[in-house]
Design an enzyme around this catalytic site. Structure first.
Site, PDB file in Angstrom:
ATOM      1  N   ILE A 141      -3.548  11.603   9.048  1.00 54.67           N
ATOM      2  CA  ILE A 141      -4.769  12.393   9.130  1.00 54.67           C
ATOM      3  C   ILE A 141      -5.918  11.746   8.376  1.00 54.67           C
ATOM      4  O   ILE A 141      -7.077  12.106   8.567  1.00 54.67           O
ATOM      5  CB  ILE A 141      -4.551  13.848   8.654  1.00 54.67           C
ATOM      6  CG1 ILE A 141      -3.960  13.896   7.247  1.00 54.67           C
ATOM      7  CG2 ILE A 141      -3.653  14.590   9.617  1.00 54.67           C
ATOM      8  CD1 ILE A 141      -3.797  15.300   6.703  1.00 54.67           C
ATOM      9  N   GLU A 142      -5.603  10.775   7.506  1.00 55.64           N
ATOM     10  CA  GLU A 142      -6.657  10.068   6.788  1.00 55.64           C
ATOM     11  C   GLU A 142      -7.278   8.971   7.648  1.00 55.64           C
ATOM     12  O   GLU A 142      -8.491   8.813   7.685  1.00 55.64           O
ATOM     13  CB  GLU A 142      -6.092   9.450   5.495  1.00 55.64           C
ATOM     14  CG  GLU A 142      -5.853  10.438   4.376  1.00 55.64           C
ATOM     15  CD  GLU A 142      -7.144  10.971   3.775  1.00 55.64           C
ATOM     16  OE1 GLU A 142      -8.199  10.323   3.942  1.00 55.64           O
ATOM     17  OE2 GLU A 142      -7.104  12.047   3.162  1.00 55.64           O
ATOM     18  N   SER A 143      -6.429   8.188   8.321  1.00 57.00           N
ATOM     19  CA  SER A 143      -6.944   6.994   9.000  1.00 57.00           C
ATOM     20  C   SER A 143      -6.365   6.758  10.389  1.00 57.00           C
ATOM     21  O   SER A 143      -6.710   5.758  11.028  1.00 57.00           O
ATOM     22  CB  SER A 143      -6.643   5.763   8.142  1.00 57.00           C
ATOM     23  OG  SER A 143      -5.235   5.601   8.006  1.00 57.00           O
ATOM     24  N   TYR A 245      -7.021  20.884   6.099  1.00 58.47           N
ATOM     25  CA  TYR A 245      -6.342  19.646   5.707  1.00 58.47           C
ATOM     26  C   TYR A 245      -4.847  19.858   5.505  1.00 58.47           C
ATOM     27  O   TYR A 245      -4.030  19.082   6.002  1.00 58.47           O
ATOM     28  CB  TYR A 245      -6.983  19.108   4.425  1.00 58.47           C
ATOM     29  CG  TYR A 245      -6.659  17.663   4.138  1.00 58.47           C
ATOM     30  CD1 TYR A 245      -7.182  16.640   4.917  1.00 58.47           C
ATOM     31  CD2 TYR A 245      -5.838  17.314   3.082  1.00 58.47           C
ATOM     32  CE1 TYR A 245      -6.903  15.312   4.663  1.00 58.47           C
ATOM     33  CE2 TYR A 245      -5.548  15.989   2.807  1.00 58.47           C
ATOM     34  CZ  TYR A 245      -6.090  14.994   3.599  1.00 58.47           C
ATOM     35  OH  TYR A 245      -5.799  13.685   3.334  1.00 58.47           O
TER      36      TYR A 245
END
Length: 412
Positions: A141-143, A245
């Site tokens: 989910i970050e990158s 998140y």
């Protein structure tokens, strides 16, 4: 197990309000993590992916996403071997649905394939710091597992470090080197950061919320809810993106575990060749390596994404270069030739510069005299030559402004 399911059922019954707007009662819109908004074409354009990931067989992805009731999701989440809480509610469900339906299915397939490159790196660092292994899915989910990812806010790399945080955790970020893009160094830095956050909050949901929006925002949310240090309690006091998140993280863990049940297949992966590293203590350009050792530039860049301008500044700090084993042996055998290859063409910065005074400059700096005429004053002379009265007095040792016609004085 029945007791656990019953308990989870109670949680499910009580949590939907958390997914709803407190005033309108309507469910909030799911905010897709920025990394997952990338077009699949850009993800597939990475050198490593283009060479070692094969698109899934079309027959494999023909099946549509089946419908499952909430009870099935609860049961699957409970059965996952995790330390971190994998709670279920309407928001988590919406994120799961988002990942397994429509265009996102192909991205999940891509990430399942790309995970073969990076998950072993993540697990090694997480194990070393005694952290839950389910954190290995945080970079999804970050990158979207893209080491070259850069957010709108300027965060970079698999773990999306901001420059300030990266430097605190020992990563070099300057004009030539950005270790946020180094999969190995950034992963170990992220593990240290996550451990530090856990030492503060003692709650993994708060840890990954703080990883997303910063400890300051989490602390403010806790304060606004009268000190309730629970993610679901502070949910509505967090920034909008951070509200989703934790649910997005739970959904990522779910999808990376149960993708087969949703008729999603990983893109087939042929793991890249064995690589190794060498220490570089001189300035070196990727073109020198590519042309002498016959290695594609894109391959060198892919294996060394931390070097931003194709330059390894080994003359200012000891640097690491990673290459396939067979090419590394060629490099070591031809090191002097590599360092000297096109050195003057590729490195044009001058170490010293000689200042040569031009004719006009010499004329400008020449000594100038003026013969005093009747009616001249120091003020009129100074204006004529573009200087000052005090300068003229200093050049001629004058104690006052008195001058006599016929005398010669220096004005420059």
């Amino acid at each position: 197990m029945k007791k656990i399911l019953f308990f989870m059922g109670i949680i499910l019954a009580g949590i939907p309000a958390l997914a709803q707007n407190e005033t309108t009662g309507k469910y909030e819109e799911v905010v897709i993590p920025q990394a997952l908004e990338q077009p699949i074409d850009s993800l597939l354009d990475e050198w490593k992916v283009k060479h070692y990931v094969l698109a899934s067989d079309s027959d494999c992805m023909k099946g549509s996403n089946p419908y499952f009731p909430d009870s099935v999701y609860i049961d699957r989440l409970v059965k996952m071997p995790t330390v971190m809480e994998m709670a279920y509610n309407e928001v988590v469900r919406k994120y799961i649905d988002t990942y397994v339906e429509g265009k996102m299915r192909e991205k999940v397939s891509y990430m399942l394939g790309a995970a073969n490159f990076y998950i072993p790196i993540f697990e090694e660092a997480l194990e070393a710091y005694g952290l839950p292994l389910e954190l290995k899915y945080l970079p999804i989910i970050e990158s979207a597992l893209n080491p070259s990812a850069v957010s709108r806010a300027g965060a970079a790399g698999l773990w999306q470090f901001m420059t300030s945080t990266a430097k605190i955790y020992g990563l070099t970020v300057n004009s030539l080197v950005d270790e946020r893009r180094d999969p190995i160094k950034s992963t170990w830095a992220a593990a240290r950061y996550l451990k530090d956050l856990y030492d503060i909050y003692k709650d993994w949901n708060l840890v990954i919320a703080a990883y997303n929006c910063g400890p300051g925002n989490v602390n403010k949310a806790i304060k606004r809810t009268e000190g309730k240090a629970d993610y679901w309690e502070i949910y509505y006091n967090l920034p909008k993106e951070t509200r989703g998140y934790v649910p997005a993280f739970i959904a990522a863990n779910y999808v990376m575990t149960y993708y087969c049940d949703h008729n999603i297949c990983p893109m087939q992966t042929d793991l890249s060749m064995t690589t190794d590293t060498i220490h570089v203590n001189k300035q070196l350009h990727f073109k020198q390596i590519a042309e002498v050792c016959d290695i594609p530039m894109d391959e060198i860049r892919d294996l060394n994404p931390q070097y931003r301008r194709d330059i390894i500044p080994g003359n200012s700090q000891e640097c690491i270069l990673r290459l396939p084993n067979e090419h590394l042996h060629t490099l070591i055998s031809n090191m002097d030739s590599v360092y000297n290859h096109k050195k003057n063409q590729l490195f044009t910065h001058r170490a010293t510069v000689n200042l040569k005074e031009t004719t006009s400059a010499k004329q400008a700096s020449a000594v100038v005299y003026h013969k005093i005429r009747s009616g001249d004053t120091l003020s009129t002379i100074a204006r004529r030559y573009g200087t000052t009265v005090s300068r003229i007095k200093k050049l001629n040792g004058l104690k006052n402004n008195n001058i006599r016609a016929g005398k010669t004085i220096r004005v420059k």
